[in-house]
Scaffold this motif. Sequence first.
Motif, PDB file in Angstrom:
ATOM      1  N   SER A   8       0.803  -1.465   0.109  1.00  0.00           N
ATOM      2  CA  SER A   8       0.153   0.031   0.072  1.00  0.00           C
ATOM      3  C   SER A   8       0.786   1.403  -0.059  1.00  0.00           C
ATOM      4  CB  SER A   8      -1.019   0.089   1.185  1.00  0.00           C
ATOM      5  OG  SER A   8      -0.202  -0.238   2.455  1.00  0.00           O
ATOM      6  N   GLN A   9       0.342   2.393  -0.608  1.00  0.00           N
ATOM      7  CA  GLN A   9       1.024   3.640  -0.538  1.00  0.00           C
ATOM      8  C   GLN A   9       0.825   4.273   0.873  1.00  0.00           C
ATOM      9  OE1 GLN A   9      -0.489   6.301  -3.561  1.00  0.00           O
ATOM     10  NE2 GLN A   9       0.233   5.017  -5.160  1.00  0.00           N
ATOM     11  N   LEU A  11       0.315   7.074   3.527  1.00  0.00           N
ATOM     12  CA  LEU A  11      -0.246   8.315   3.574  1.00  0.00           C
ATOM     13  C   LEU A  11       0.628   9.356   3.937  1.00  0.00           C
ATOM     14  CD1 LEU A  11      -3.685   6.864   4.743  1.00  0.00           C
ATOM     15  CD2 LEU A  11      -2.987   7.338   2.479  1.00  0.00           C
ATOM     16  N   MET A  15       1.568  13.098  -0.930  1.00  0.00           N
ATOM     17  CA  MET A  15       1.478  12.086  -1.661  1.00  0.00           C
ATOM     18  C   MET A  15       0.497  12.843  -3.109  1.00  0.00           C
ATOM     19  SD  MET A  15      -1.458   9.987   0.149  1.00  0.00           S
ATOM     20  CE  MET A  15      -1.196   8.619  -0.856  1.00  0.00           C
ATOM     21  N   HIS A  17      -2.533  12.960  -5.658  1.00  0.00           N
ATOM     22  CA  HIS A  17      -3.747  12.622  -5.494  1.00  0.00           C
ATOM     23  C   HIS A  17      -4.524  12.968  -7.038  1.00  0.00           C
ATOM     24  CE1 HIS A  17      -3.523  17.026  -4.770  1.00  0.00           C
ATOM     25  NE2 HIS A  17      -4.738  17.088  -5.215  1.00  0.00           N
ATOM     26  N   THR A  49      -7.937   8.124  -2.042  1.00  0.00           N
ATOM     27  CA  THR A  49      -6.608   8.369  -1.748  1.00  0.00           C
ATOM     28  C   THR A  49      -5.663   7.366  -1.736  1.00  0.00           C
ATOM     29  OG1 THR A  49      -7.004  10.424  -0.476  1.00  0.00           O
ATOM     30  CG2 THR A  49      -4.920   9.382  -0.115  1.00  0.00           C
ATOM     31  N   GLY A  50      -4.542   7.247  -2.300  1.00  0.00           N
ATOM     32  CA  GLY A  50      -3.565   6.143  -2.320  1.00  0.00           C
ATOM     33  C   GLY A  50      -3.912   4.693  -2.643  1.00  0.00           C
ATOM     34  N   THR A  51      -3.823   3.770  -2.044  1.00  0.00           N
ATOM     35  CA  THR A  51      -4.256   2.460  -2.215  1.00  0.00           C
ATOM     36  C   THR A  51      -5.705   2.267  -1.469  1.00  0.00           C
ATOM     37  OG1 THR A  51      -2.032   1.308  -2.126  1.00  0.00           O
ATOM     38  CG2 THR A  51      -3.792  -0.221  -1.702  1.00  0.00           C
ATOM     39  N   PRO A 115       4.342   7.406  -5.272  1.00  0.00           N
ATOM     40  CA  PRO A 115       3.272   7.615  -4.613  1.00  0.00           C
ATOM     41  C   PRO A 115       3.001   9.252  -4.672  1.00  0.00           C
ATOM     42  CG  PRO A 115       4.091   6.234  -3.174  1.00  0.00           C
ATOM     43  CD  PRO A 115       5.054   6.269  -4.214  1.00  0.00           C
ATOM     44  N   LYS A 116       4.171   9.964  -4.896  1.00  0.00           N
ATOM     45  CA  LYS A 116       4.187  11.409  -4.954  1.00  0.00           C
ATOM     46  C   LYS A 116       3.928  11.821  -6.286  1.00  0.00           C
ATOM     47  CE  LYS A 116       7.060  11.326  -0.663  1.00  0.00           C
ATOM     48  NZ  LYS A 116       8.283  12.142  -0.063  1.00  0.00           N
ATOM     49  N   ASN A 172      -4.313   1.379  -7.008  1.00  0.00           N
ATOM     50  CA  ASN A 172      -3.148   1.844  -6.507  1.00  0.00           C
ATOM     51  C   ASN A 172      -2.378   0.986  -5.588  1.00  0.00           C
ATOM     52  OD1 ASN A 172      -2.338   4.212  -7.467  1.00  0.00           O
ATOM     53  ND2 ASN A 172      -3.252   5.633  -6.308  1.00  0.00           N
ATOM     54  N   PRO A 199      -9.818   4.029   1.602  1.00  0.00           N
ATOM     55  CA  PRO A 199      -8.255   3.801   1.697  1.00  0.00           C
ATOM     56  C   PRO A 199      -8.209   2.409   2.328  1.00  0.00           C
ATOM     57  CG  PRO A 199      -8.826   5.971   2.264  1.00  0.00           C
ATOM     58  CD  PRO A 199      -9.771   5.427   2.350  1.00  0.00           C
TER      59      PRO A 199
END
Length: 214
Positions: A8-9, A11, A15, A17, A49-51, A115-116, A172, A199
């Motif tokens: 997972s990314q 948080l 990061m 979006h 957001t993220g994963t 992730p960024k 993600n 998430p």
Amino acid sequence: MANWIDISQPLTNDMAHWPGDTPFRYSLTYSKEETGSVNIGQMTASLHTGTHVDAPFHYDSKGKTIDMLDLERYIGEAVVVDVSQHDEINMDVLKKADLKGKTRVLLKTSLPNNPKNFPDNMPTIAPDVAAYLQEKGVTLLGVDIPSVDQTDSKELATHHALYNHGINILENIMLDHVETGVYELIALPLAIHGADGSPVRAVIRPLDIEERNR
């Protein structure tokens, strides 16, 4: 027993979006110095957001919300498939992989896990994968890209195709550091009442032949 691998990314406040969506932000509401006993934090973020897991309500106003989904789909044996040689992942690409007996499929694409950075371009997941995956008994598709559809898509053809074929979506994840093979997956969404997504902290661990045959 093999160690768990985080896919997972993290948080973080810097990061990436989805363009135009709510960025992730964490901050202290009260410090230990202020309360005399504890630090208390708060966060704001898009549910994508993220994963994260998409609920059908995300792209179908009559679809199930995140708290209504079958948790069994997000826990259990999963196969990581390398499709990084292809810009478009379609049914013919997946036919080259051994999906027999696999109900959860995680696709490792050519997009670097960063992730960024929100990608300008990413591999395409063709809608025709849905019928093929259903034929193989797959109920969860995970991808290491922000979405199973392109950023500018309004029709969300692959989202809808997967939904219509009974396949849930995990987006993600991070697989650059993961070898192909069979793993145990845990990627549970939060029980957010009425929500369109959540998430997740997604983790996997390699399964040996003995464990796979239990």
